[in-house]
Enzyme design. Structure first.
Site, PDB file in Angstrom:
ATOM      1  N   GLY A  13      39.036  19.011   4.113  1.00  0.00           N
ATOM      2  CA  GLY A  13      38.495  19.044   2.746  1.00  0.00           C
ATOM      3  C   GLY A  13      39.327  19.778   1.712  1.00  0.00           C
ATOM      4  N   SER A  19      40.100  23.885  -4.334  1.00  0.00           N
ATOM      5  CA  SER A  19      39.127  23.473  -3.315  1.00  0.00           C
ATOM      6  C   SER A  19      38.489  24.670  -2.614  1.00  0.00           C
ATOM      7  CB  SER A  19      39.809  22.626  -2.239  1.00  0.00           C
ATOM      8  OG  SER A  19      40.234  21.389  -2.749  1.00  0.00           O
ATOM      9  N   ILE A  20      37.203  24.561  -2.342  1.00  0.00           N
ATOM     10  CA  ILE A  20      36.531  25.591  -1.548  1.00  0.00           C
ATOM     11  C   ILE A  20      37.230  25.710  -0.192  1.00  0.00           C
ATOM     12  CG2 ILE A  20      34.373  26.181  -0.368  1.00  0.00           C
ATOM     13  CD1 ILE A  20      32.869  24.936  -2.768  1.00  0.00           C
ATOM     14  N   VAL A  65      37.329  10.136   6.271  1.00  0.00           N
ATOM     15  CA  VAL A  65      36.150  10.141   7.164  1.00  0.00           C
ATOM     16  C   VAL A  65      35.294   8.880   7.035  1.00  0.00           C
ATOM     17  CG1 VAL A  65      36.055  12.666   7.313  1.00  0.00           C
ATOM     18  CG2 VAL A  65      34.666  11.468   5.581  1.00  0.00           C
ATOM     19  N   ALA A  95      29.959  10.959  -3.549  1.00  0.00           N
ATOM     20  CA  ALA A  95      29.108   9.831  -3.929  1.00  0.00           C
ATOM     21  C   ALA A  95      29.864   9.069  -5.017  1.00  0.00           C
ATOM     22  CB  ALA A  95      27.766  10.327  -4.469  1.00  0.00           C
ATOM     23  N   TYR A 157      22.592  15.602 -10.207  1.00  0.00           N
ATOM     24  CA  TYR A 157      23.091  15.716  -8.834  1.00  0.00           C
ATOM     25  C   TYR A 157      22.568  14.531  -8.003  1.00  0.00           C
ATOM     26  CZ  TYR A 157      25.178  18.165  -4.879  1.00  0.00           C
ATOM     27  OH  TYR A 157      25.978  18.508  -3.809  1.00  0.00           O
ATOM     28  N   LYS A 164      22.830  16.083   0.746  1.00  0.00           N
ATOM     29  CA  LYS A 164      22.935  17.487   1.185  1.00  0.00           C
ATOM     30  C   LYS A 164      21.712  17.882   2.026  1.00  0.00           C
ATOM     31  CE  LYS A 164      26.902  18.826  -0.603  1.00  0.00           C
ATOM     32  NZ  LYS A 164      28.097  18.845   0.264  1.00  0.00           N
ATOM     33  N   THR A 195      35.803  22.898  -9.258  1.00  0.00           N
ATOM     34  CA  THR A 195      36.804  22.297  -8.363  1.00  0.00           C
ATOM     35  C   THR A 195      37.030  20.853  -8.817  1.00  0.00           C
ATOM     36  OG1 THR A 195      35.108  21.486  -6.876  1.00  0.00           O
ATOM     37  CG2 THR A 195      35.973  23.682  -6.412  1.00  0.00           C
ATOM     38  N   LEU A 196      37.892  20.114  -8.102  1.00  0.00           N
ATOM     39  CA  LEU A 196      38.090  18.689  -8.423  1.00  0.00           C
ATOM     40  C   LEU A 196      36.769  17.925  -8.351  1.00  0.00           C
ATOM     41  CD1 LEU A 196      41.343  17.410  -6.664  1.00  0.00           C
ATOM     42  CD2 LEU A 196      40.937  17.755  -9.113  1.00  0.00           C
ATOM     43  N   ALA A 197      35.955  18.245  -7.336  1.00  0.00           N
ATOM     44  CA  ALA A 197      34.672  17.550  -7.171  1.00  0.00           C
ATOM     45  C   ALA A 197      33.724  17.825  -8.336  1.00  0.00           C
ATOM     46  CB  ALA A 197      34.011  17.939  -5.855  1.00  0.00           C
TER      47      ALA A 197
HETATM   48  P1  NAD Z   1      37.119  19.293  -3.681  1.00  0.00           P
HETATM   49  O1  NAD Z   1      37.211  18.058  -4.501  1.00  0.00           O
HETATM   50  O2  NAD Z   1      38.221  20.256  -3.774  1.00  0.00           O
HETATM   51  O3  NAD Z   1      36.847  18.936  -2.153  1.00  0.00           O
HETATM   52  C1  NAD Z   1      36.158  17.787  -1.758  1.00  0.00           C
HETATM   53  C2  NAD Z   1      36.942  17.227  -0.597  1.00  0.00           C
HETATM   54  O4  NAD Z   1      36.279  16.100  -0.035  1.00  0.00           O
HETATM   55  C3  NAD Z   1      38.347  16.747  -1.019  1.00  0.00           C
HETATM   56  O5  NAD Z   1      39.303  17.413  -0.256  1.00  0.00           O
HETATM   57  C4  NAD Z   1      38.328  15.272  -0.701  1.00  0.00           C
HETATM   58  O6  NAD Z   1      39.587  14.809  -0.239  1.00  0.00           O
HETATM   59  C5  NAD Z   1      37.289  15.247   0.407  1.00  0.00           C
HETATM   60  N1  NAD Z   1      36.770  13.898   0.642  1.00  0.00           N
HETATM   61  C6  NAD Z   1      35.994  13.111  -0.149  1.00  0.00           C
HETATM   62  N2  NAD Z   1      35.813  11.907   0.411  1.00  0.00           N
HETATM   63  C7  NAD Z   1      36.481  11.927   1.599  1.00  0.00           C
HETATM   64  C8  NAD Z   1      36.697  10.983   2.628  1.00  0.00           C
HETATM   65  N3  NAD Z   1      36.207   9.738   2.556  1.00  0.00           N
HETATM   66  N4  NAD Z   1      37.441  11.349   3.704  1.00  0.00           N
HETATM   67  C9  NAD Z   1      37.969  12.596   3.795  1.00  0.00           C
HETATM   68  N5  NAD Z   1      37.811  13.528   2.832  1.00  0.00           N
HETATM   69  C10 NAD Z   1      37.080  13.195   1.755  1.00  0.00           C
HETATM   70  O7  NAD Z   1      35.730  19.971  -4.121  1.00  0.00           O
HETATM   71  P2  NAD Z   1      34.909  21.199  -3.500  1.00  0.00           P
HETATM   72  O8  NAD Z   1      34.006  21.639  -4.588  1.00  0.00           O
HETATM   73  O9  NAD Z   1      35.824  22.158  -2.868  1.00  0.00           O
HETATM   74  O10 NAD Z   1      33.989  20.480  -2.415  1.00  0.00           O
HETATM   75  C11 NAD Z   1      33.958  20.848  -1.044  1.00  0.00           C
HETATM   76  C12 NAD Z   1      32.530  20.867  -0.527  1.00  0.00           C
HETATM   77  O11 NAD Z   1      31.817  21.920  -1.167  1.00  0.00           O
HETATM   78  C13 NAD Z   1      31.753  19.586  -0.779  1.00  0.00           C
HETATM   79  O12 NAD Z   1      30.934  19.297   0.340  1.00  0.00           O
HETATM   80  C14 NAD Z   1      30.870  19.977  -1.952  1.00  0.00           C
HETATM   81  O13 NAD Z   1      29.714  19.201  -1.989  1.00  0.00           O
HETATM   82  C15 NAD Z   1      30.584  21.414  -1.596  1.00  0.00           C
HETATM   83  N6  NAD Z   1      30.079  22.246  -2.687  1.00  0.00           N
HETATM   84  C16 NAD Z   1      30.753  22.310  -3.873  1.00  0.00           C
HETATM   85  C17 NAD Z   1      30.253  23.121  -4.888  1.00  0.00           C
HETATM   86  C18 NAD Z   1      30.945  23.177  -6.230  1.00  0.00           C
HETATM   87  O14 NAD Z   1      30.295  23.522  -7.216  1.00  0.00           O
HETATM   88  N7  NAD Z   1      32.231  22.894  -6.322  1.00  0.00           N
HETATM   89  C19 NAD Z   1      29.083  23.865  -4.691  1.00  0.00           C
HETATM   90  C20 NAD Z   1      28.435  23.786  -3.461  1.00  0.00           C
HETATM   91  C21 NAD Z   1      28.944  22.979  -2.452  1.00  0.00           C
HETATM   92  O1  0WE Z   2      28.665  18.644  -4.277  1.00  0.00           O
HETATM   93  C1  0WE Z   2      29.144  18.756  -5.386  1.00  0.00           C
HETATM   94  C2  0WE Z   2      29.999  17.674  -5.985  1.00  0.00           C
HETATM   95  C3  0WE Z   2      30.014  16.467  -5.142  1.00  0.00           C
HETATM   96  C4  0WE Z   2      30.661  15.230  -5.713  1.00  0.00           C
HETATM   97  C5  0WE Z   2      31.462  15.180  -6.847  1.00  0.00           C
HETATM   98  C6  0WE Z   2      32.022  13.978  -7.246  1.00  0.00           C
HETATM   99  C7  0WE Z   2      32.862  13.838  -8.485  1.00  0.00           C
HETATM  100  C8  0WE Z   2      33.821  12.663  -8.392  1.00  0.00           C
HETATM  101  C9  0WE Z   2      30.418  14.083  -5.024  1.00  0.00           C
HETATM  102  N1  0WE Z   2      30.937  12.904  -5.410  1.00  0.00           N
HETATM  103  C10 0WE Z   2      31.742  12.830  -6.488  1.00  0.00           C
HETATM  104  N2  0WE Z   2      32.249  11.619  -6.821  1.00  0.00           N
HETATM  105  C11 0WE Z   2      33.207  11.444  -7.769  1.00  0.00           C
HETATM  106  O2  0WE Z   2      33.619  10.311  -8.074  1.00  0.00           O
HETATM  107  N3  0WE Z   2      28.854  19.900  -6.101  1.00  0.00           N
HETATM  108  C12 0WE Z   2      27.924  20.843  -5.556  1.00  0.00           C
HETATM  109  C13 0WE Z   2      29.401  20.152  -7.448  1.00  0.00           C
HETATM  110  C14 0WE Z   2      28.417  19.621  -8.433  1.00  0.00           C
HETATM  111  O3  0WE Z   2      28.397  18.309  -8.759  1.00  0.00           O
HETATM  112  C15 0WE Z   2      27.349  18.123  -9.631  1.00  0.00           C
HETATM  113  C16 0WE Z   2      26.696  19.331  -9.857  1.00  0.00           C
HETATM  114  C17 0WE Z   2      27.370  20.308  -9.079  1.00  0.00           C
HETATM  115  C18 0WE Z   2      27.027  21.748  -8.964  1.00  0.00           C
HETATM  116  C19 0WE Z   2      26.915  16.956 -10.225  1.00  0.00           C
HETATM  117  C20 0WE Z   2      25.821  17.012 -11.098  1.00  0.00           C
HETATM  118  C21 0WE Z   2      25.162  18.222 -11.305  1.00  0.00           C
HETATM  119  C22 0WE Z   2      25.587  19.400 -10.686  1.00  0.00           C
END
Ligand code: NAD
Ligand code: 0WE
Length: 267
Positions: A13, A19-20, A65, A95, A157, A164, A195-197
């Site tokens: 990830g 990234s986390i 994955v 998603a 969300y 989740k 983060t990117l997500a």
């Molecule tokens: P991130 O974008 O840095 O990491 C998300 C990772 O998921 C990326 O490395 C991406 O390559 C990977 N990924 C997505 N689809 C994939 C696939 N098909 N195969 C393999 N890898 C795949 O963002 P992040 O915020 O570090 O997210 C990491 C985790 O932390 C996620 O589960 C996210 O839901 C969770 N999270 C994020 C936050 C936040 O606010 N950023 C808060 C709570 C939990």
């Molecule tokens: O889990 C997440 C983010 C997950 C995520 C982010 C993306 C962006 C790009 C899943 N799928 C996608 N698909 C994409 O195409 N978080 C916990 C971060 C997050 O996302 C939100 C939040 C928070 C917090 C979306 C709406 C509201 C709050």
């Protein structure tokens, strides 16, 4: 001596320095763990490579994955470097973008639901299953990253909240399944982090500001803070903890009502 000395960890990830999973890798490396990384796409490879180098790792394995074959191959390739491993970090969530916009029922579709659950929840079990024999006899630790949207309804969300919730139940069933083998399975529920997500989620900055104004600690958390708790949870210091969700969110989740202030009330 670091508290993860002698441990081998597979980190799934990492996409960028934000990234986390990078915060987790950094903390685990500092505490003496040896690390291996997967990357989702060729586009991400060079970035993950840079991060692996900082952690003195030369194990980089492609793994999307969405594909059973790539999950299987991950452990075939890991086996070329290591006979066994101790720690799996699952930091993957996805998603389709249009699922995370606007009203939940307007946005949700069968396909969006399936993809969110497949990539964000099933993949954790699939990785654990494929890597099970390599963890045999190691008293391993598995960790995933979740978000409070699993248990509370939140704007935008949407179907990720359901995914989740599934991931958290998955984590508990995995703890039950792997407990007799000596392995522990846990989750960290992190507060929002840019983060990117999170990039491109509309009004994400407003969400961060809301947490800064509301959480007991009046701030947001960092990937370093999540990483430190992750390293602890995957270490022998947490040997009695399994099936647990640890919040790293500056206390936001404990609130029933925020302090009243001009910022969050009208007059
Ligand atoms: P991130 O974008 O840095 O990491 C998300 C990772 O998921 C990326 O490395 C991406 O390559 C990977 N990924 C997505 N689809 C994939 C696939 N098909 N195969 C393999 N890898 C795949 O963002 P992040 O915020 O570090 O997210 C990491 C985790 O932390 C996620 O589960 C996210 O839901 C969770 N999270 C994020 C936050 C936040 O606010 N950023 C808060 C709570 C939990
Ligand atoms: O889990 C997440 C983010 C997950 C995520 C982010 C993306 C962006 C790009 C899943 N799928 C996608 N698909 C994409 O195409 N978080 C916990 C971060 C997050 O996302 C939100 C939040 C928070 C917090 C979306 C709406 C509201 C709050």
């Amino acid at each position: 001596m670091g508290f993860l000395q002698g441990k081998r960890a597979l980190i799934v990830g990492v996409a960028s320095k934000r990234s986390i999973a990078w915060g987790v890798a950094e903390a685990m490396h500092r505490e003496g763990a040896k690390l291996a990384f997967t990357y989702q796409t060729e586009k991400l490879k060079s970035r993950v490579q840079q991060i692996a180098e900082v952690c003195e790792s030369d194990i980089m394995i492609p793994c999307d994955v969405a594909f059973d074959r790539q999950i299987e191959d991950t452990f075939v390739q890991l086996g070329e470097h290591w006979d066994n491993y101790d720690i799996l970090v699952h930091s993957v969530g996805f998603a389709p973008r249009e699922q995370l916009v606007g009203d939940y029922l307007d946005a949700v579709t069968r396909e969006g639901f399936q993809i969110a659950h497949d990539i964000s929840s099933y993949s954790f079990a699939a990785l654990a299953k494929a890597g099970r024999s390599m963890m045999s006899g190691r008293n391993g630790a598995l960790l995933t990253l979740t978000y409070m949207g699993s248990v509370r309804a939140m704007p935008s969300y949407n179907v990720m909240g359901l995914a989740k919730a599934s991931l958290e139940a998955n984590m508990r069933y995995m703890a039950q399944s792997l407990g007799p083998e000596g392995h522990r399975v846990n989750a960290i529920s992190a507060g929002p982090i840019k983060t990117l997500a999170a990039a491109g989620i509309s009004r994400f900055r407003k969400m961060l500001d809301h947490v800064r104004g509301t959480a007991p600690m009046r701030r947001v958390v960092t990937i370093e803070e999540v990483g430190n708790v992750a390293a602890f949870m995957c270490s022998d210091l947490a040997s009695g903890v399994t099936g647990e969700i640890t919040f790293v969110d500056a206390g936001y989740n404990i609130l029933g009502m925020a302090e009243l202030s001009e910022a969050n009330t009208s007059a």
